[in-house]
Motif scaffolding. Structure first.
Motif, short mmCIF file in Angstrom:
data_model
loop_
_atom_site.label_atom_id
_atom_site.label_comp_id
_atom_site.label_asym_id
_atom_site.label_seq_id
_atom_site.Cartn_x
_atom_site.Cartn_y
_atom_site.Cartn_z
N GLU A 1 0.86 -1.18 0.00
CA GLU A 1 0.00 0.00 0.00
C GLU A 1 0.90 1.23 0.00
OE1 GLU A 1 -3.15 0.09 2.87
OE2 GLU A 1 -3.72 -1.98 2.44
N PRO A 2 0.95 1.95 -1.12
CA PRO A 2 1.81 3.13 -1.21
C PRO A 2 1.45 4.19 -0.17
CG PRO A 2 1.02 2.47 -3.38
CD PRO A 2 0.25 1.67 -2.37
N SER A 3 2.42 5.00 0.16
CA SER A 3 2.25 6.09 1.12
C SER A 3 1.17 7.05 0.66
CB SER A 3 3.57 6.84 1.27
OG SER A 3 3.40 7.99 2.07
N THR A 4 0.55 7.72 1.61
CA THR A 4 -0.40 8.77 1.28
C THR A 4 0.33 10.06 0.88
OG1 THR A 4 -0.51 9.43 3.60
CG2 THR A 4 -2.18 7.86 2.82
N GLN A 5 1.63 10.11 1.15
CA GLN A 5 2.43 11.30 0.80
C GLN A 5 3.03 11.11 -0.59
OE1 GLN A 5 5.14 12.58 3.90
NE2 GLN A 5 3.94 11.44 5.40
N GLN A 6 2.73 12.04 -1.48
CA GLN A 6 3.18 11.94 -2.87
C GLN A 6 4.70 11.86 -2.99
OE1 GLN A 6 1.06 11.69 -5.68
NE2 GLN A 6 2.98 11.11 -6.64
N TRP A 7 5.43 12.68 -2.23
CA TRP A 7 6.89 12.69 -2.36
C TRP A 7 7.48 11.34 -1.97
CZ3 TRP A 7 10.77 11.82 1.12
CH2 TRP A 7 10.42 11.82 2.48
N VAL A 8 6.88 10.66 -0.98
CA VAL A 8 7.36 9.33 -0.57
C VAL A 8 7.10 8.34 -1.69
CG1 VAL A 8 7.02 7.43 1.06
CG2 VAL A 8 7.11 9.79 1.90
N ARG A 9 5.89 8.35 -2.25
CA ARG A 9 5.58 7.44 -3.37
C ARG A 9 6.55 7.66 -4.53
NH1 ARG A 9 0.30 9.22 -2.36
NH2 ARG A 9 0.22 10.34 -4.34
N ASP A 10 6.78 8.93 -4.88
CA ASP A 10 7.67 9.25 -6.00
C ASP A 10 9.09 8.77 -5.73
OD1 ASP A 10 5.49 10.43 -7.23
OD2 ASP A 10 6.14 12.49 -6.81
N GLN A 11 9.59 9.02 -4.53
CA GLN A 11 10.97 8.63 -4.18
C GLN A 11 11.13 7.12 -4.24
OE1 GLN A 11 13.36 11.01 -2.01
NE2 GLN A 11 14.90 9.67 -2.86
N VAL A 12 10.19 6.39 -3.63
CA VAL A 12 10.26 4.93 -3.61
C VAL A 12 10.16 4.38 -5.03
CG1 VAL A 12 9.01 2.84 -2.90
CG2 VAL A 12 9.45 4.66 -1.24
N ASP A 13 9.22 4.90 -5.82
CA ASP A 13 9.05 4.42 -7.20
C ASP A 13 10.31 4.63 -8.03
OD1 ASP A 13 6.45 3.65 -6.62
OD2 ASP A 13 5.52 5.38 -7.62
N LEU A 14 10.89 5.81 -7.94
CA LEU A 14 12.11 6.11 -8.70
C LEU A 14 13.26 5.22 -8.25
CD1 LEU A 14 13.56 7.81 -10.82
CD2 LEU A 14 14.00 9.52 -9.02
N TYR A 15 13.44 5.10 -6.95
CA TYR A 15 14.53 4.27 -6.42
C TYR A 15 14.39 2.82 -6.87
CZ TYR A 15 18.03 2.63 -3.08
OH TYR A 15 19.15 2.07 -2.52
N GLU A 16 13.20 2.26 -6.67
CA GLU A 16 13.01 0.84 -7.00
C GLU A 16 13.05 0.59 -8.50
OE1 GLU A 16 10.66 -1.06 -3.26
OE2 GLU A 16 9.41 -0.30 -4.89
N SER A 17 12.50 1.49 -9.30
CA SER A 17 12.45 1.27 -10.75
C SER A 17 13.83 1.36 -11.40
CB SER A 17 11.48 2.24 -11.42
OG SER A 17 11.99 3.57 -11.35
N THR A 18 14.79 2.01 -10.73
CA THR A 18 16.14 2.14 -11.28
C THR A 18 17.17 1.33 -10.50
OG1 THR A 18 16.69 4.10 -9.96
CG2 THR A 18 15.62 4.47 -12.10
N GLY A 19 16.70 0.50 -9.56
CA GLY A 19 17.64 -0.28 -8.75
C GLY A 19 18.55 0.60 -7.92
N GLY A 20 18.06 1.75 -7.54
CA GLY A 20 18.86 2.66 -6.70
C GLY A 20 19.81 3.55 -7.46
N LYS A 21 19.79 3.49 -8.80
CA LYS A 21 20.67 4.36 -9.59
C LYS A 21 20.17 5.80 -9.60
CE LYS A 21 22.38 0.68 -12.53
NZ LYS A 21 22.28 0.04 -13.82
N GLU A 22 18.85 5.95 -9.41
CA GLU A 22 18.24 7.28 -9.28
C GLU A 22 17.40 7.26 -8.01
OE1 GLU A 22 16.36 8.90 -12.81
OE2 GLU A 22 17.41 7.39 -14.01
N GLY A 23 17.17 8.44 -7.47
CA GLY A 23 16.36 8.53 -6.27
C GLY A 23 17.07 8.06 -5.02
N TRP A 24 18.39 7.92 -5.09
CA TRP A 24 19.17 7.39 -3.95
C TRP A 24 19.56 8.45 -2.94
CZ3 TRP A 24 23.90 9.58 -3.40
CH2 TRP A 24 24.45 10.20 -4.53
N HIS A 25 19.12 9.68 -3.17
CA HIS A 25 19.43 10.74 -2.21
C HIS A 25 18.18 11.56 -1.94
CE1 HIS A 25 19.65 13.56 -5.61
NE2 HIS A 25 20.33 12.62 -6.21
N LEU A 26 18.17 12.23 -0.81
CA LEU A 26 17.03 13.04 -0.41
C LEU A 26 17.06 14.38 -1.13
CD1 LEU A 26 14.58 13.09 1.51
CD2 LEU A 26 16.07 14.11 3.22
N ARG A 27 15.96 14.69 -1.76
CA ARG A 27 15.82 15.93 -2.52
C ARG A 27 16.97 16.07 -3.51
NH1 ARG A 27 14.25 17.04 2.77
NH2 ARG A 27 12.03 17.35 2.97
#
Length: 153
Positions: free
Chosen positions: A10-36
């Motif tokens: 169940e994805p987070s209710t917070q959009q930035w959390v969903r976006d960060q997790v999606d980007l990180y997982e979809s790229t195997g951590g190559k993108e989205g690996w840092h905060l902001r």
């Protein structure tokens, strides 16, 4: 990638959390690996099992690693309450940590005393704002909980 924990995500209710997790997982951590936009603030994605729902919850958490163990800082920016995942870790201490392309299973252990102090110093060394969060939490009557996440064999 296959989730190592069972349950419906169940994805987070917070959009930035969903976006960060999606980007990180979809790229195997190559993108989205840092905060902001701060490359000096690395994150990992931690999946936990909801204490009430039993659903899988995913959160980007600052990457504080030492000798193969990770730290999860339940700071919530120094707010008076703990983050929801704090309760998940207590109820279901086996979590999944993704630090790069492959996730692994870890067991969360709440710490205190000298071990807390050592890990707190490591956390502030990675993410300086924690030093500002601590007095805010203490003013609200809360000590920021720290969980050490150790690999499950």
């Amino acid at each position: 990638m296959t989730d190592l924990l069972e349950g419906k995500y169940e994805p987070s209710t917070q959009q930035w959390v969903r976006d960060q997790v999606d980007l990180y997982e979809s790229t195997g951590g190559k993108e989205g690996w840092h905060l902001r936009d701060r490359e000096d603030w690395p994150i990992v994605v931690i999946t936990s099992v909801g204490a009430k729902s039993g659903a899988l919850r995913k959160n980007p958490v600052m990457r504080v690693e030492h000798d193969g163990a990770y730290l999860a800082v339940a700071s919530m920016g120094g707010a008076p309450q703990h983050p929801v995942w704090y309760h998940n870790f207590l109820a279901n201490p086996v979590v999944q940590v993704q630090d790069g392309p492959e996730p692994g299973l870890y067991k969360a252990r709440l710490i205190d005393g000298p071990e807390y102090d050592e890990w707190w110093d490591r956390a502030v060394g990675v993410y300086e704002p924690y030093a500002e969060y601590k007095p805010r939490a203490e003013a609200a009557g809360r000590t920021i909980p720290l969980f050490v996440l150790e690999p499950v064999d």
